[in-house]
Each structure stands twice: as C-alpha cells, then as structure tokens.
Scaffold this motif. Structure first.
Motif, PDB file in Angstrom:
ATOM      1  N   TRP A  72       0.837  -1.203   0.000  1.00 42.93           N
ATOM      2  CA  TRP A  72       0.000   0.000   0.000  1.00 42.93           C
ATOM      3  C   TRP A  72       0.871   1.251   0.000  1.00 42.93           C
ATOM      4  CZ3 TRP A  72      -0.720   4.110   3.435  1.00 42.93           C
ATOM      5  CH2 TRP A  72      -1.780   4.959   3.119  1.00 42.93           C
ATOM      6  N   GLU A  76       1.034   4.234  -2.783  1.00 39.70           N
ATOM      7  CA  GLU A  76       0.905   5.657  -2.460  1.00 39.70           C
ATOM      8  C   GLU A  76       2.137   6.458  -2.852  1.00 39.70           C
ATOM      9  OE1 GLU A  76      -1.947   7.254  -0.605  1.00 39.70           O
ATOM     10  OE2 GLU A  76      -2.652   5.502  -1.746  1.00 39.70           O
ATOM     11  N   LYS A 228      -3.779   3.378   7.377  1.00 41.06           N
ATOM     12  CA  LYS A 228      -3.836   4.255   6.204  1.00 41.06           C
ATOM     13  C   LYS A 228      -4.015   5.731   6.564  1.00 41.06           C
ATOM     14  CE  LYS A 228      -5.533   0.917   2.772  1.00 41.06           C
ATOM     15  NZ  LYS A 228      -6.692   0.562   1.901  1.00 41.06           N
ATOM     16  N   GLN A 232      -1.437   8.810   5.658  1.00 40.05           N
ATOM     17  CA  GLN A 232      -1.916   9.919   4.826  1.00 40.05           C
ATOM     18  C   GLN A 232      -1.749  11.250   5.555  1.00 40.05           C
ATOM     19  OE1 GLN A 232      -5.832   8.325   4.226  1.00 40.05           O
ATOM     20  NE2 GLN A 232      -5.315   7.355   2.272  1.00 40.05           N
TER      21      GLN A 232
END
Length: 621
Positions: A72, A76, A228, A232
């Motif tokens: 992931w 990103e 996540k 972020q």
C-alpha cells in the motif's frame, strides 16, 4: 493554503467514536517522508515486534498487516524504492527487543522502525516496560547512523475490550504512550477501531481473532485500514527533522542492552560451540547435555540473561553470580513438548553496572518431567551493559590469528592469471614503499574489510606500508555510488592504488559498475580495480541458492557478467563466491555457523574472507 487543507483533513480523521483519534501524530515521520521522495535511494522499513508482526493467525503471512502495509505504501509512493525487513519474533516483547535492537534493527540503517510490543508486554510492571521501550528508542536515536523515524503500533487482544468499552487505553499501551509522548514518537492504536467494530456488533471477537489474540485475515485487513489515515496524515504534516534525546523517564533505560556472543565466554570441555541452529534468530549454538558442564562469562551490567533454543529435549540450568549460591533456572515448559522455539529469560537483575560480575551457567543433573533429555542450546548472552571480547585489545595480527587458529585452514590456491590487469598492484605490493586500497560496496564488503586482511598482507610484504580504507554504505552498490559525483567522496579523495568493488547489493547492475569504473579512471588514470563476486547474504540470494564452482551464466548471470565486465574494462577479477562456498561445504560446519545474523559474517566468517583475500594478493612462490 496547504496548512489549512492539512488541518481540515486531520480534523475529519478525528471525527469518530468519542471524537478521539486512534492515532497520535506528535512529531510525525519527517525523515521517512523525505526519504520517500529521494530519487534512487532505498527507503528501509523495519517491522520490529512479536507474533502479530510476524503474521501469526493469518491464513498466509502475505495477509498480515506488515505484508499488507508495504505494497500500500508503494502504491501511495510509486517513485519510492521501499525495502521492508521483518525483525519480528513471536512471543517476545520489548525486553528482548532492547537486547536485539542493534543486531536486528540498527545495523540495517532503517529509515522507519515500526515497533509492536504492547501485547507481549502485557502484565509486566510499568517500570520494566518503560525501561525497555526507552532502551529501544535511545539506541535507535543515539547509536543508529540513519537516525530513523519511529512509530509505535498497538494491537488488540480480547482482554482489552473492557478498557476500550470504558473509554480507556489498556495499561501496557499507556506505558508505551508515556514513552511515545516523552520522545515525540507517533503512535497508531490499531486496537481501537478493531475494538469499536467488535463492541458495536459489526464483527465478533472470533471473526477478528480465533484465539482472541492473533488476527484472522479480516482482522489484519482492519489493522491496515487503521494505518492508512495515519500515513496519509503524516505525508502532509511537517515535523522537526532534528532528532532529540531528552533525559530518560526511567532511572535505568536499557540503552546499553546488547546480544553478547557465547564464544566471548569460557566453555569447558562439556560444551560444543558452533553447532547448527534450527532458527535464523540464533545463527549457531553452544550445545551440551552433560550435567555440570559450565560456561563462565565476565561482564559489567545491571542485568544478565540468556537467549537460547528450547524444545522437547531441553534440560534445566543452574547459575550463580560472583561465587554466590547456585540457583535453579527452569528452561523446559509445556510449550516445549511438541515444538522448538527461541526463548529469552533473565537470570539476574539489579546488579551494580559499575562492577565486574562473573556468571557461571551449568547443566542441571535432573531431567525435567516430560523432557526427552537435558540439552541446553545457547545462542546469546543478554547483557545490559558491556562484556569484553577476549581478543579485544590484542595486536590485530595476533587477534585474527587467534580466531583463525581454531578453524579449518583455507587451502584454496589462487589462479596463476590473477595478476592480469593488476600488474601495478603486484609491483607496488612487492617493492613498496607504500600501497593504498579502497574497499567500496556494502556491509558484506565491510565484513571483508573487517577481517583485517591487510595485516596478513603486511606479513607477506614486510617492506611495504599497506593502508586499507573502508568506504561503504549499507545495502548499497554502484547504482548509488555512480550518482551525484559520489565517487569523489567515496573513492577519489583517498587516492588509492587499488579499488576493490564487491558486495551483494549491486542489484546485478553491470552498467552502474561500469559507470563507477569510468568515473574513477577519469580522475585517476592509473587506478587499478579488482571486482569481487558475492559472498554471504541470505539463503535465498541467487549466488547461494544457485551456487556453482565456477561462474555459470545459466545458474547465476551476474557472476558471469561481472567476469566479462572485468575483461572488457581491464580490471582484476576475483571469483570469491566459488572458494568461499567450497570452504563452507567442506568445513564440517553449516553456513550459519559463520554468521552473526541471517546475512552477515561473524568473526570466523570474516576470517574465511580475509584468508581468501590474502591468498589472492599473496606473493608468487
């Protein structure tokens, strides 16, 4: 405008149950985020924890939070080269973590260390947990050259649900949070969203974790979702890149905790060292099943323990400190009946760290009930302080000869054409008055240099003053050295007569090695260069898995391509892979007996490399 957007984003993330976020940004991950945008560099993440970080409970390890987070993050950050390392050992907490922090984490120069020990620290007293967690943090910030960012993560067990129902953090998480707050370390309470799912009826505890501890695939997926928003948010949060080290919370933080090799101790005739281990967490073992067989270690430190391998035939131990009373130490337990596992235990704590202590450890005469034997398999001593290498302080040549004395001799004969493209090296070594070489590469080249083979060459060439310079960056090859005129700092300024290039981190990039050769010769036209093929490394590395006595383009193209490059660029070539592996195969010991961890050589392994280098560069007879 960006700061306003960031504020609105962070505000939105916090608007859930009880209006409290499940993560704390604190200082964020500024150095990690910067590294993600550095072209060409690997961004190293080390996952440091227990069985949940290892992936227990998942139908396949690829479904654990560790294996889910890395892809992931790559998605990103598509331009980043993210390199994950798994430093998890099931059933272990931050106490052992403090001892193994350097060997398993700091040595690899990480950019981010994700620490997961709260579950395994459960039930331990606050002062012990704080001391060990501070030890990890302070080692990473004061002793690790990369000064990595750190993230604490907390996972859920069924016993935590009542605390979350009452709006509280479980006690061990509170202890970890004290350390996190004190050092500005961000944390993600992955347990909180999971607990909310269970308490609200969206998921049963059995669906989350069949054994109430280790998540199912669905449980691990929840953990990823909880991570996540933190990453972020940290991507748009600007924290200080300056690493601080305030006064510790604990009166004795475990910042000097370390793994000490058993061969720094005195083993009596009842013990046999350098024996094969069934786990890469303990590369090799000292083994005995003889009652009364004793190991003696001198050290200074506030506590001492052992890290060993226990299983169905494990016996118990006895120990004493400074000629005191012998005390029993049970090693066999009900979990040993059907499996073998690495296990750490404290022997003595609250010692005076300023005074030398002598530990004696011996095999107990009584076979434990249920055990098939009295075996002890010792991997490391655990010292919160310092112990002395018995060869430390000796003349370097005496030291390496002492290490080599107990080994099978290296009998490999160097090829007669080895001086091809190294004629000046041969002449300068033979005639003096001085000779300079630079070792360029990664930590494997660091181990080759660490053999101190220059002292062997000095004995072979007494008329020549030999200077060797180690010029390495961990996990790095010419793909990195070729950029931004880095050869100036790493090679040119040392003005070598011979440049040695090698290691296992070249990414099979022949073009990059060629580029470094050209750049160096543009500045130093008379420079001679020696290319080394790979040694050591992980079992899955191609040069180990597909070993052949000679370079074989079908078995392992890079090794053959490196030989071709040497011919094309008129460099020396030492196919070190062949004689190195041949020595290991015929030594009577497993490869891990020559390693200090799953990748790198120990002192004995370094001597294989050093004696091979000596024979390659030795005078003609």
């Amino acid at each position: 405008m960006r700061s306003l957007i960031t504020l609105l984003f962070l505000t939105a993330l916090t608007l859930h149950a009880e209006d409290k976020p499940h993560f704390n940004l604190r200082n964020g991950l500024p150095n990690f985020q910067k590294k993600l945008t550095t072209p060409g560099d690997d961004t190293r993440i080390i996952y440091f924890g227990g069985s949940i970080t290892a992936g227990a409970g998942a139908s396949n390890p690829k479904f654990c939070y560790r294996e889910l987070l890395t892809p992931w993050l790559r998605q990103e950050n598509p331009k980043a080269r993210i390199q994950p390392y798994n430093a998890a050992i099931g059933g272990t907490g931050s106490w052992l973590g403090a001892f193994r922090c350097w060997n398993d984490v700091g040595y690899y120069r990480p950019d981010l260390v994700i620490v997961e020990f709260a579950v395994n620290d459960g039930g331990l007293p606050e002062d012990q947990v704080v001391a060990s967690m501070e030890g990890i943090v302070r080692q990473l910030r004061s002793k690790t050259p990369s000064k990595p960012d750190i993230l604490f993560v907390y996972t859920l067990v069924a016993g935590h649900l009542e605390d979350f129902k009452n709006g509280k953090l479980p006690p061990t998480m509170q202890y970890h949070e004290k350390v996190a707050e004190h050092y500005g370390i961000p944390s993600v309470i992955m347990a909180k969203p999971a607990a909310e799912h269970i308490l609200s009826g969206k998921m049963t505890i059995e669906a989350f974790a069949k054994d109430n501890v280790h998540p199912t695939d669905a449980g691990y997926a929840l953990y990823l979702e909880s991570l996540k928003p933190f990453f972020q948010a940290s991507a748009t949060f600007t924290g200080s890149t300056t690493v601080s080290l305030p006064q510790p919370l604990s009166p004795r933080p475990m910042e000097n905790a370390r793994l000490v090799p058993y061969d720094w101790a005195t083993l009596d005739s009842g013990w046999l060292g350098w024996q094969l281990s069934s786990t890469n967490r303990l590369p090799h073992l000292a083994v005995s099943n003889q009652p009364g067989a004793t190991i003696t270690l001198k050290f200074k430190g506030s506590q001492v323990g052992i890290f060993d391998l226990i299983g169905p035939d494990t016996g118990n131990l006895e120990y004493r400190i400074n000629d005191g009373e012998w005390k029993p130490k049970a090693r066999f337990d009900k979990y040993c009946l059907n499996s073998t596992r690495p296990h750490a235990t404290a022997l003595e704590q609250n010692l005076d760290p300023t005074k030398e202590s002598i530990l004696e450890l011996r095999i107990s005469e009584i076979t434990p009930e249920g055990s098939k034997g009295r075996y002890s398999r010792l991997g490391w001593f655990l010292i919160d302080g310092e112990a002395k290498d018995p060869n430390a302080g000796l003349d370097p040549l005496v030291r390496i000869d002492n290490i080599y004395q107990g080994m099978k001799p290296v009998t490999w004969t160097a090829p007669t054409n080895r001086w091809q493209n190294l004629s000046q090296t041969k002449t300068k070594l033979a005639n003096g008055p001085s000779f300079r070489m630079v070792m360029l590469g990664d930590s494997i080249i660091g181990d080759t240099s660490g053999s101190e083979f220059e002292h062997l060459l000095a004995r072979d060439y007494p008329q020549t003053k030999i200077k060797k310079t180690l010029s390495v960056r961990g996990s790095t090859g010419c793909w990195w050295y070729q950029e931004e005129n880095r050869v100036e700092e790493y090679v040119i300024r040392h003005n070598p007569d011979l440049l040695v290039i090698g290691g296992i981190s070249q990414r099979d990039d022949i073009a990059a090695i060629r580029s470094v050769i050209h750049q160096c010769r543009a500045k130093l036209p008379n420079l001679e260069i020696l290319l080394l093929s790979p040694t050591f490394g992980a079992p899955q590395n191609a040069h180990n898995k597909n070993w052949t006595p000679q370079p074989d383009a079908k078995a392992y193209p890079y090794r053959a391509n490196l030989q071709t490059l040497a011919q094309e660029e008129k460099c020396g070539f030492f196919d070190m892979t062949g004689p190195w592996w041949e020595y290991v195969k015929t030594s009577g010991y497993a490869l891990d007996s020559f390693k200090r961890d799953p990748i790198h050589a120990n002192d004995r392994g370094k001597q294989i490399l050093g004696r091979l280098m000596q024979r390659f560069l030795a005078p003609d007879k």
